[in-house]
Design a protein around this motif. Sequence first.
Motif, mmCIF file in Angstrom:
data_model
loop_
_atom_site.group_PDB
_atom_site.id
_atom_site.type_symbol
_atom_site.label_atom_id
_atom_site.label_comp_id
_atom_site.label_asym_id
_atom_site.label_seq_id
_atom_site.Cartn_x
_atom_site.Cartn_y
_atom_site.Cartn_z
ATOM 1 N N LEU A 4 66.862 70.809 42.960
ATOM 2 C CA LEU A 4 67.325 71.548 41.791
ATOM 3 C C LEU A 4 68.530 72.417 42.145
ATOM 4 C CD1 LEU A 4 66.521 72.002 38.828
ATOM 5 C CD2 LEU A 4 65.228 73.978 39.581
ATOM 6 N N PHE A 7 71.620 70.290 42.619
ATOM 7 C CA PHE A 7 72.204 69.853 41.351
ATOM 8 C C PHE A 7 72.884 70.992 40.615
ATOM 9 C CE2 PHE A 7 71.994 65.625 39.656
ATOM 10 C CZ PHE A 7 71.353 64.961 40.669
ATOM 11 N N LEU A 12 77.061 66.810 45.568
ATOM 12 C CA LEU A 12 76.872 65.372 45.416
ATOM 13 C C LEU A 12 76.664 64.742 46.786
ATOM 14 C CD1 LEU A 12 79.862 64.748 43.001
ATOM 15 C CD2 LEU A 12 77.467 64.478 42.383
ATOM 16 N N ARG A 16 77.980 57.565 48.016
ATOM 17 C CA ARG A 16 78.615 56.773 46.953
ATOM 18 C C ARG A 16 80.134 56.941 46.982
ATOM 19 N NH1 ARG A 16 76.378 55.954 41.142
ATOM 20 N NH2 ARG A 16 78.155 54.547 41.275
ATOM 21 N N ASN B 15 69.639 51.717 45.222
ATOM 22 C CA ASN B 15 70.811 51.562 46.091
ATOM 23 C C ASN B 15 71.636 50.308 45.803
ATOM 24 O OD1 ASN B 15 68.757 49.968 47.152
ATOM 25 N ND2 ASN B 15 69.526 50.174 49.255
ATOM 26 N N ILE B 17 71.910 48.792 42.819
ATOM 27 C CA ILE B 17 72.615 49.030 41.556
ATOM 28 C C ILE B 17 73.842 49.895 41.806
ATOM 29 C CG2 ILE B 17 72.409 50.104 39.278
ATOM 30 C CD1 ILE B 17 69.467 49.379 39.309
ATOM 31 N N GLU B 18 73.699 50.900 42.672
ATOM 32 C CA GLU B 18 74.837 51.749 43.012
ATOM 33 C C GLU B 18 75.917 50.952 43.733
ATOM 34 O OE1 GLU B 18 72.530 56.063 43.437
ATOM 35 O OE2 GLU B 18 73.118 54.952 45.237
ATOM 36 N N LEU B 76 82.471 59.235 38.201
ATOM 37 C CA LEU B 76 81.835 60.512 38.547
ATOM 38 C C LEU B 76 80.599 60.746 37.680
ATOM 39 C CD1 LEU B 76 81.682 63.260 39.922
ATOM 40 C CD2 LEU B 76 83.488 64.069 38.420
ATOM 41 N N HIS B 78 78.830 58.450 36.123
ATOM 42 C CA HIS B 78 77.855 57.425 36.507
ATOM 43 C C HIS B 78 77.109 57.870 37.767
ATOM 44 C CE1 HIS B 78 76.619 53.503 38.271
ATOM 45 N NE2 HIS B 78 76.464 53.146 37.015
ATOM 46 N N SER B 79 77.873 58.368 38.722
ATOM 47 C CA SER B 79 77.306 58.836 39.986
ATOM 48 C C SER B 79 76.323 59.989 39.734
ATOM 49 C CB SER B 79 78.459 59.289 40.883
ATOM 50 O OG SER B 79 77.996 59.787 42.088
ATOM 51 N N HIS B 80 76.724 60.914 38.846
ATOM 52 C CA HIS B 80 75.881 62.059 38.501
ATOM 53 C C HIS B 80 74.583 61.599 37.843
ATOM 54 C CE1 HIS B 80 74.860 66.066 36.986
ATOM 55 N NE2 HIS B 80 74.597 65.475 35.840
ATOM 56 N N GLY B 83 72.084 59.774 39.905
ATOM 57 C CA GLY B 83 71.432 60.712 40.817
ATOM 58 C C GLY B 83 70.232 61.417 40.190
ATOM 59 N N LEU B 84 70.144 61.373 38.853
ATOM 60 C CA LEU B 84 69.004 61.989 38.152
ATOM 61 C C LEU B 84 67.761 61.111 38.178
ATOM 62 C CD1 LEU B 84 70.796 63.173 34.847
ATOM 63 C CD2 LEU B 84 70.219 64.604 36.824
ATOM 64 N N LYS B 150 63.940 62.447 37.365
ATOM 65 C CA LYS B 150 63.086 63.119 38.344
ATOM 66 C C LYS B 150 62.520 64.365 37.677
ATOM 67 C CE LYS B 150 65.914 61.582 42.229
ATOM 68 N NZ LYS B 150 67.231 61.849 42.852
ATOM 69 N N LEU B 153 64.210 67.762 37.852
ATOM 70 C CA LEU B 153 65.539 67.932 37.266
ATOM 71 C C LEU B 153 65.503 68.003 35.741
ATOM 72 C CD1 LEU B 153 67.633 65.515 39.493
ATOM 73 C CD2 LEU B 153 67.397 67.984 39.708
ATOM 74 N N TRP C 75 72.337 38.313 39.414
ATOM 75 C CA TRP C 75 72.326 39.466 40.317
ATOM 76 C C TRP C 75 70.949 40.131 40.311
ATOM 77 C CZ3 TRP C 75 71.271 44.636 39.571
ATOM 78 C CH2 TRP C 75 71.499 45.455 40.687
#
Lengths: 207, 207, 207, 207
Positions: A4, A7, A12, A16, B15, B17-18, B76, B78-80, B83-84, B150, B153, C75
């Motif tokens: 938490l 975030f 980050l 990635r 991982n 998918i990323e 960015l 997408h990355s954020h 990460g959730l 999660k 979060l 995929w």
Amino acid sequence: MHLLTRFSRGELKLNRIEAFSDGVFAIIVTLLVLELKVPVLKDHHSVAELAHALIEQLPNFLIRLISFIIVCKFWLNHSHVLGLARHADYGLVWTNSMFLMGQSFIPFPTALLGEYAGNPLAVSLFGCVFALNTMLFIALNQYIVRRLIKPELARLQDPRGFAKSFIGVASYLLGAAAAWISVHAAFVIYLFTPLFYITPPHHEPDG
Amino acid sequence: MHLLTRFSRGELKLNRIEAFSDGVFAIIVTLLVLELKVPVLKDHHSVAELAHALIEQLPNFLIRLISFIIVCKFWLNHSHVLGLARHADYGLVWTNSMFLMGQSFIPFPTALLGEYAGNPLAVSLFGCVFALNTMLFIALNQYIVRRLIKPELARLQDPRGFAKSFIGVASYLLGAAAAWISVHAAFVIYLFTPLFYITPPHHEPDG
Amino acid sequence: MHLLTRFSRGELKLNRIEAFSDGVFAIIVTLLVLELKVPVLKDHHSVAELAHALIEQLPNFLIRLISFIIVCKFWLNHSHVLGLARHADYGLVWTNSMFLMGQSFIPFPTALLGEYAGNPLAVSLFGCVFALNTMLFIALNQYIVRRLIKPELARLQDPRGFAKSFIGVASYLLGAAAAWISVHAAFVIYLFTPLFYITPPHHEPDG
Amino acid sequence: MHLLTRFSRGELKLNRIEAFSDGVFAIIVTLLVLELKVPVLKDHHSVAELAHALIEQLPNFLIRLISFIIVCKFWLNHSHVLGLARHADYGLVWTNSMFLMGQSFIPFPTALLGEYAGNPLAVSLFGCVFALNTMLFIALNQYIVRRLIKPELARLQDPRGFAKSFIGVASYLLGAAAAWISVHAAFVIYLFTPLFYITPPHHEPDG
């Protein structure tokens, strides 16, 4: 609670950013060489005609080889510098994106130089783009060293490193200026500039 | 038993998918810039002719730069958002695939706009494609926040975030509509839209 | 000793095979859409001419969209199946390489169909290539299930799964045959085939 | 302290070198096949004309298939050899970069051969490029075995392996020489060379 905190502070994960950057670098170096075009022959079986066409492409090939080596050097430096960071943040993502945009622009002046190697503007632009990329790398390096460096690595940093890193910028700009007097002089300067900083920044070799 | 449960529930690791997404993003941003074409010169050594040709390419270059920045912003976000998530599932894979398809379409309206910057339809299509991509991202975000977030979060999520995230969509559509009155007004709107949401969604900065 | 045993048995880590495969998949899906060409207009400012040119490209765009979805489905299946394996070996690398070669061939019949949607041979070839790719995937799946499956996942395997997986092959071949009578019938069959196996093989959904 | 030692010794993590290399390999193999061009037909609906055009492309397709298999073999060997190293260093990055440059050059002689399969120079160049790539791989292998090998794997190394690995180089050069007498003889030699070393170097199979 730790997640938490991470975030809410905008921290980050680095992995990635590294994967995205490695993808961009991989595409740039591969396409640099892949863009060599198959020559069009009148007589498909003529060895002389094909040999002539390939020799004509040789300068273009050599210019792409120089760019390939320089981009690999940028990759190595990028890899070194991101290894210094304890985590990423939004500022790093944007500094890194600007750096990658500079990198992805490299094939354009390379192709321009491959086509018009005798044109002073093409030769000069090549140097300017590499000077810009070196500055973008310095910005990335500074961002990490000032804000995100792992505490245990902070004392490894050479205090004169920041000043030293402008040697590359100056050398590329010197080549860009020299192009207007002699394109050959510019090529020699471009060729030697990456050799100056072929060892990574701030690194003390063994022995 | 844990692995068996995971498989029987259709849970997937994030991982790959990323990695797949990072590869797609890396190709898109690189090719955006790589597609700049070397101009054809009559006199290979003419500085004036090359300078003229490069200046003519400048708007095309700037449009690609705008797309580059917007795609980096999507990366960015997408990355954020990924990460959730605590893990992936089949729904996430498909929502993500649709989002990536939208992203990989971006170079087409970008190239169209680079070529026909004065054509209202080209200018308008550019905005519509970015509005669509923003909606695809909202769908991805909602999917994760509703099903895969999660637990620790969940309370970070801004309840008004969902409504707020449509500002980008509305702004792009406004630009797309404005194009039919003035292409310059549309460009100004497109340029400012990513600045609105340059900070990631649902993130409270320090201090 | 463990590492030595692993090496002497020819066991390989899965992560590089996944990274290599994800790279290939990312390039294929991105280039499928990226290959859309900007139309050449006589009057750069004509909305009518551009609208006409874009509408003419619509079938080409839709065919690329179908291929995009099918490759994403491959995929997902690839991701699922490699998740079953406890490690890689040389046989897996080659089976996977042949599968990826089949995948990287997909943009060719897609582009052919986009250009010559009314030519029965182009329509038929499209189905044959997807039938071949489905067979290459079945081979990969079988190789992993027979030799490399994690013991705890072995009992999840549907004994009728092998027979079932040929439905996709048969459906694509049916479409390829139908193309010689009606290209429209073939398109309908191609469109519905991936929907048959949109859920991953051998997976029992919740509830 | 450990991290500090690692940095001051110039030790690098292997994972980014692997990711960068996997990206380069993925682009090379995908573009090898992607570069097949859609033939231009006079009558869009003519099955005979399309069939004729596709059959004409068949040798080109087969040559690309051979290159695809050879590059996959290089990937497998690269994966095996990097698995021997305990970490990376700057020498490894540069040896690896030179190896990847050789790899990214492969599509050029492949496309040349696809276009001019009857031209002895094109056929000969193909073999020379693969001989060079095999030598670059030997250099990479030697660098790792001499400086970076994990101690527990050192005794797995075949002392005659270094000599054996030149068989591939000799075979490709033999093909390159044979091309000047008979292009067909050269093709046969090229086709069989990768089969010689289809098993990884220094690996003892079970049983």
